[in-house]
Design a protein around this motif. Structure first.
Motif, PDB file in Angstrom:
ATOM      1  N   ASN A   1     -46.693  75.900  21.979  1.00 25.20           N
ATOM      2  CA  ASN A   1     -46.782  76.517  23.308  1.00 25.20           C
ATOM      3  C   ASN A   1     -46.736  75.517  24.466  1.00 25.20           C
ATOM      4  O   ASN A   1     -46.705  75.919  25.628  1.00 25.20           O
ATOM      5  CB  ASN A   1     -48.067  77.345  23.417  1.00 25.20           C
ATOM      6  N   ALA A   2     -46.721  74.231  24.155  1.00 24.89           N
ATOM      7  CA  ALA A   2     -46.664  73.218  25.220  1.00 24.89           C
ATOM      8  C   ALA A   2     -45.373  73.336  26.028  1.00 24.89           C
ATOM      9  O   ALA A   2     -45.282  72.834  27.151  1.00 24.89           O
ATOM     10  CB  ALA A   2     -46.784  71.817  24.624  1.00 24.89           C
ATOM     11  N   SER A   3     -44.385  74.021  25.463  1.00 24.63           N
ATOM     12  CA  SER A   3     -43.099  74.190  26.166  1.00 24.63           C
ATOM     13  C   SER A   3     -43.155  75.253  27.258  1.00 24.63           C
ATOM     14  O   SER A   3     -42.250  75.347  28.091  1.00 24.63           O
ATOM     15  CB  SER A   3     -41.995  74.554  25.165  1.00 24.63           C
ATOM     16  N   ILE A   4     -44.205  76.070  27.269  1.00 26.18           N
ATOM     17  CA  ILE A   4     -44.296  77.155  28.259  1.00 26.18           C
ATOM     18  C   ILE A   4     -44.809  76.586  29.584  1.00 26.18           C
ATOM     19  O   ILE A   4     -45.977  76.234  29.715  1.00 26.18           O
ATOM     20  CB  ILE A   4     -45.222  78.291  27.774  1.00 26.18           C
TER      21      ILE A   4
ATOM     22  N   GLU B   1     -39.648  69.015  26.194  1.00 26.13           N
ATOM     23  CA  GLU B   1     -40.058  67.645  25.836  1.00 26.13           C
ATOM     24  C   GLU B   1     -41.571  67.562  25.607  1.00 26.13           C
ATOM     25  O   GLU B   1     -42.035  66.785  24.776  1.00 26.13           O
ATOM     26  CB  GLU B   1     -39.639  66.659  26.932  1.00 26.13           C
ATOM     27  N   ALA B   2     -42.326  68.371  26.353  1.00 23.99           N
ATOM     28  CA  ALA B   2     -43.787  68.376  26.192  1.00 23.99           C
ATOM     29  C   ALA B   2     -44.166  68.861  24.796  1.00 23.99           C
ATOM     30  O   ALA B   2     -45.104  68.352  24.170  1.00 23.99           O
ATOM     31  CB  ALA B   2     -44.434  69.256  27.257  1.00 23.99           C
ATOM     32  N   SER B   3     -43.419  69.835  24.294  1.00 23.05           N
ATOM     33  CA  SER B   3     -43.687  70.358  22.953  1.00 23.05           C
ATOM     34  C   SER B   3     -43.314  69.322  21.891  1.00 23.05           C
ATOM     35  O   SER B   3     -44.072  69.101  20.935  1.00 23.05           O
ATOM     36  CB  SER B   3     -42.889  71.652  22.735  1.00 23.05           C
ATOM     37  N   ILE B   4     -42.177  68.680  22.068  1.00 17.88           N
ATOM     38  CA  ILE B   4     -41.747  67.638  21.124  1.00 17.88           C
ATOM     39  C   ILE B   4     -42.776  66.512  21.081  1.00 17.88           C
ATOM     40  O   ILE B   4     -43.138  66.012  20.004  1.00 17.88           O
ATOM     41  CB  ILE B   4     -40.347  67.106  21.509  1.00 17.88           C
TER      42      ILE B   4
ATOM     43  N   GLU C   1     -54.285  76.027  14.781  1.00 18.08           N
ATOM     44  CA  GLU C   1     -54.464  76.050  16.232  1.00 18.08           C
ATOM     45  C   GLU C   1     -53.760  74.873  16.905  1.00 18.08           C
ATOM     46  O   GLU C   1     -53.185  75.024  17.992  1.00 18.08           O
ATOM     47  CB  GLU C   1     -55.957  76.056  16.590  1.00 18.08           C
ATOM     48  N   GLU C   2     -53.784  73.719  16.282  1.00 13.62           N
ATOM     49  CA  GLU C   2     -53.100  72.548  16.843  1.00 13.62           C
ATOM     50  C   GLU C   2     -51.590  72.766  16.883  1.00 13.62           C
ATOM     51  O   GLU C   2     -50.921  72.397  17.860  1.00 13.62           O
ATOM     52  CB  GLU C   2     -53.431  71.299  16.019  1.00 13.62           C
TER      53      GLU C   2
END
Length: 202
Positions: free
Chosen positions: A75-78, A19-22, A68-69
Motif C-alpha cells: 500500500n506504500a504506492s497509494i 517507487e515507495a512500494s518497491i 501486515e508488513e
C-alpha cells in the motif's frame, strides 16, 4: 460530440508512488518484482486469487515478513488525491456520463478509502454512473472484453466516448475499438487539463 468519459484511477485521480512500494519491499528483503509476483498480481487484479494467497506469494521470497508488513509495503504506492481533481470531476458529472474503469485490487481500494475517508470517497464515487474494478469484473485492461462489457452494458457509442488512461497499452486497445482516447502523460499533464488537451465542449 463526446457525451461519455471513462476514466482510469491511478495516476489520473490518485497519485501513485510505485517507487515507495518497491523501496518498502527492499527494506523487507525483496529485491524488486519478479515474474512469479507479476503473474500473481495479474491474478489478484482479476479477482482470481484471494488477498491471503497474494500475500503468501510474497512470503515465498521474504519469509520473515509478516502479513501486515507485506500489506503495508504493497500500500506504500497509494499517494494523495488532490482536491482540485475531485472538484473538476464533480463539475464534469453534470454534463457527461462518467465511468471509472481501473485495474486494481481489494487491498489498494481498502487503503484508498481508509486514507481519504468516507465523505471524500463517497463524493468521488457519486460522480460516476458506475465504478468498475478489475478484481470485481474478473478481467483487466487492456483486455478488449473489459471495454466491450462497458459498451454493451451501458449502450455506449464508442465514437462519442472518451477513454482517459496513463498507460498507452490501454489507450491503444480502446482506440482500436473505436473509442476516443487521451493517453495522459503522468508528471506532464493533469486530468483537469481535459478541455485543453482534448478540446471538448463543456
Amino acid at each position: 460530440m463526446i457525451n461519455t468519459i471513462i476514466f482510469d484511477f491511478g495516476d489520473v485521480f490518485i497519485n501513485l508512488e510505485k517507487e515507495a512500494s518497491i523501496e518498502a519491499f527492499k527494506n523487507l528483503g525483496l529485491d524488486g518484482p519478479n515474474e512469479d509476483l507479476l503473474a500473481h498480481n495479474d491474478l489478484f487484479e482479476k479477482g482470481k486469487i484471494t488477498e491471503l494467497q497474494f500475500i503468501e506469494t510474497f512470503q515465498k521470497y521474504i519469509p520473515n515478513a509478516s502479513i501486515e508488513e507485506i500489506r503495508k509495503a504493497w500500500n506504500a504506492s497509494i499517494g494523495d488525491f488532490p482536491l482540485h481533481r475531485l472538484e473538476f470531476l464533480q463539475m464534469l458529472s453534470s454534463n457527461y456520463r462518467l465511468f471509472l474503469l481501473t485495474n486494481t485490487d481489494a487491498i489498494h481500494i481498502n487503503r484508498f478509502e481508509h486514507k481519504v475517508g468516507m465523505s471524500f470517497y463517497s463524493d468521488f464515487y457519486r460522480c460516476f454512473e458506475k465504478v468498475y474494478y478489475s478484481y470485481e469484473m474478473g478481467m483487466r485492461k487492456p483486455d478488449p472484453e473489459i471495454f466491450n462489457t462497458l459498451i454493451r452494458k451501458h449502450d455506449l457509442s464508442p465514437k462519442r466516448t472518451l477513454f482517459v488512461d496513463d498507460k498507452k497499452s490501454n489507450t491503444d486497445i480502446a482506440e482500436y475499438l473505436g473509442l476516443q482516447v487521451w493517453n495522459l502523460k503522468v508528471g506532464e499533464e493533469d486530468v483537469v487539463q481535459l478541455f485543453e488537451q482534448k478540446h471538448l465542449p463543456f
